[in-house]
Design a protein around this motif. Structure first.
Motif: not given
Length: 311
Positions: A92, A126, A129
């Motif tokens: 990430i 996030s 991801r």
């Protein structure tokens, strides 16, 4: 349905100094709005994603649209873990750094730009991801279903333009070979190397033989195989390759690197790609991808345990 982050929109929004509200109060941030398979979505999550959507699209999504995006992300992450698709923190961070590089800023500058607008970098990560997981899942699980046939592409091109753009050509697979000659070498030395090259031409009858020979020959190198089509090569080189028996070497040429040749590994008919064909193929693939991922996501959402608490 969510789509990958539009990087350049994010860049424009950041550089334009889009003004967003600050972070929510701690009490409101802890308020759970939805539980997805036992995983909470809070008011803080919703407000953060709203800001991210505003920053990337310059539109204000409705609260329910944002909640649906977050539910989708939770579902995608859970499905990814089921199949072992779980990007590490390093993966990430690397993606985050790549975004910063495309913006020509450092990761720290990108993080500070987001924070100055009340947006935590973790919110963007996030989202990254979830999209990384989802892309890997869809392309991995439905690889065969997403294939676009060349005949279908040709028919689509003809339907759009009336032209038969699938022109037959030739595909050449070859490996460049260099007999190294230091810069400033004497004409006599170069002539000696050229004679060596001619002797090698008489000995080589296949790519395997060329690799075996030149990987063990001092001051010589054989590069990895490259594949080119008729459309990618100049006419003079095409003629040389057409006149060279498969497995044999082209005539040696003097270059700045030394004496160079090419071993022709294969030569076979192919259909030449064109910009229009690539455009049509990519569009057809994207249509298949969107249809497939939507059906997949709908199926996962129906099976998910989604419990609303406070709207």
């Amino acid at each position: 349905m969510t789509t990958p982050l539009p990087v350049f929109r994010l860049l424009l929004a950041i550089t334009a100094g889009l003004i967003l509200t600050g972070l929510p109060s701690p009490s409101r941030a802890q308020n759970i709005v939805v539980m997805v398979n036992g995983d909470p979505i809070t008011d803080f999550d919703i407000e953060q994603r709203s800001k991210l959507d505003q920053l990337t699209t310059q539109k204000s999504p409705s609260r329910q649209e944002v909640i649906n995006e977050l539910i989708d992300d939770k579902v995608k992450i859970k499905e990814g873990k089921k199949y072992g698709v779980d990007p590490s923190a390093s993966d990430i961070n690397q993606s985050f750094e790549g975004m910063a590089q495309r913006m020509r800023i450092t990761p720290d500058q990108l993080a500070k730009s987001l924070e100055s607008k009340g947006l935590r970098p973790e919110t963007l990560k996030s989202r990254m991801r979830a999209e990384m997981v989802w892309t890997s899942l869809v392309r991995g699980r439905f690889k065969e279903k997403l294939l676009v046939g060349e005949r279908d592409v040709a028919q689509a091109v003809q339907a759009q333009t009336g032209d038969k753009l699938q022109v037959e050509g030739t595909e050449y697979k070859m490996q460049p070979i260099v007999l190294i000659a230091p810069r400033g070498s004497s004409p006599a030395f170069l002539e000696t190397r050229k004679k060596e090259a001619e002797s090698y031409r008489a000995r080589v009858g296949s790519c395997e033989e060329a690799n075996s020979l030149f990987r063990s020959t001092p001051n010589a190198t054989i590069r990895d195989a490259v594949t080119k089509t008729t459309a990618e090569l100049p006419e003079a080189l095409r003629k040389v390759l057409d006149d060279t028996p498969i497995g044999h070497l082209t005539a040696p040429e003097l270059t700045k690197n030394g004496i160079e040749m090419v071993v022709l590994c294969s030569r076979k008919p192919t259909m030449i790609d064109t910009p229009k064909k690539r455009e049509v193929r990519e569009k057809m693939y994207q249509e298949k991808y969107e249809k497939t991922q939507k059906a997949y996501l709908d199926e996962l959402r129906k099976a998910a345990m989604i419990e609303y608490r406070n709207r």
